[in-house]
Enzyme design. Structure first.
Site, short mmCIF file in Angstrom:
data_model
loop_
_atom_site.label_atom_id
_atom_site.label_comp_id
_atom_site.label_asym_id
_atom_site.label_seq_id
_atom_site.Cartn_x
_atom_site.Cartn_y
_atom_site.Cartn_z
N ARG A 88 0.81 -1.22 0.00
CA ARG A 88 0.00 0.00 0.00
C ARG A 88 0.84 1.27 0.00
O ARG A 88 0.28 2.36 0.03
CB ARG A 88 -0.93 0.01 1.21
CG ARG A 88 -2.02 -1.01 1.04
CD ARG A 88 -3.11 -0.81 2.05
NE ARG A 88 -4.13 -1.84 1.86
CZ ARG A 88 -5.20 -1.94 2.61
NH1 ARG A 88 -5.38 -1.08 3.58
NH2 ARG A 88 -6.07 -2.89 2.39
N ARG A 164 -27.74 1.29 0.10
CA ARG A 164 -27.24 1.76 1.38
C ARG A 164 -26.18 2.81 1.13
O ARG A 164 -25.09 2.53 0.70
CB ARG A 164 -26.64 0.57 2.14
CG ARG A 164 -26.96 0.54 3.60
CD ARG A 164 -26.22 -0.60 4.29
NE ARG A 164 -25.04 -0.10 4.94
CZ ARG A 164 -23.81 -0.32 4.56
NH1 ARG A 164 -23.58 -1.05 3.51
NH2 ARG A 164 -22.79 0.17 5.23
#
Ligand SMILES: [Zn+2]
Length: 228
Positions: A88, A164
């Site tokens: 990352r 949602r």
């Protein structure tokens, strides 16, 4: 084959990894799963990692790299693997590459599924749940639910779907996308670091795919680039 796969949330990276696993028999390794396993089993590395995460700090490479390398050297990875969710940042990327080379299991494929940040965000916000489990997303035409009166219904089974998307979801999505698209110290800069490393290594196959294509088109592009 030893593959690193990159793509923001919403790019279909998980789906493409699953297709690759079916086609090639490689083992799909998600970095999140490795970290959870160490935490759950309370290994030495897991305990060390916890002292950092407890303080909201990033776990250093000296801990994460051995966890990843250990997982990738297990027997189910002997025929190759696809690593998803790691590295990352550039320092993790170079540490991982070095560790793999030292272990005589160098990386040989890098796949980047490219998707603009706003498209990724629209897809993440557009996810809708069908009671029968059909994939629905207001931002992806192929699986977009249909308007019926003031309701959205699943195109497959005509049942109402639930979308949602509250502020909390949006904040969490932004945080994840910020980490991914950070060009100084995020995943995007990790990809660039891996690419510059690969530039001097003709045996490393670097594949870029446009994440806006449909699932099948993307998987065909990847398969062709892999010669499968
Ligand atoms: Zn449905």
């Amino acid at each position: 084959m030893r593959i690193l796969i990159f793509g923001p949330n919403g790019s279909g990276k998980g789906t493409q990894s699953a297709i690759l696993v079916k086609k090639t028999g490689l083992t799909h390794i998600e970095s999140g799963g490795i970290f959870r396993e160490h935490a759950k089993k309370g290994t030495e590395l897991g305990k060390k990692a916890k002292t950092y995460t407890d303080q909201g700090q990033l776990v250093p490479d000296e801990i994460t790299i051995p966890m990843i390398v250990d997982r990738l050297s297990r027997s189910d990875c002997a025929n190759g693997w696809i690593l998803d969710g790691f590295p990352r940042n550039p320092s993790q990327a170079m540490a991982l590459i070095q560790a793999l080379e030292q272990g005589q299991t160098p990386l040989d494929v890098v796949i980047e599924i490219r998707l603009a940040r706003e498209v990724a965000k629209a897809r993440l916000m557009g996810r809708a749940t069908c009671p029968n489990g059909h994939p629905n997303n207001t931002a992806i035409p192929a699986i977009a639910p249909i308007k019926s009166g003031n309701q959205l219904i699943c195109a497959k089974c005509q049942q109402p779907v639930t979308v949602r998307q509250d502020d909390i979801d949006e904040q969490a999505i932004d945080v994840r996308l910020n980490i991914y698209f950070d060009e100084q110290n995020g995943t995007v800069s990790a990809i660039r670091a891996v690419e510059s490393w690969a530039a001097n290594r003709p045996d490393v196959n670097v594949i870029h795919v446009d994440g806006e294509g449909d699932i099948q088109a993307i998987s065909e592009t990847i398969a062709a680039a892999l010669g499968r």
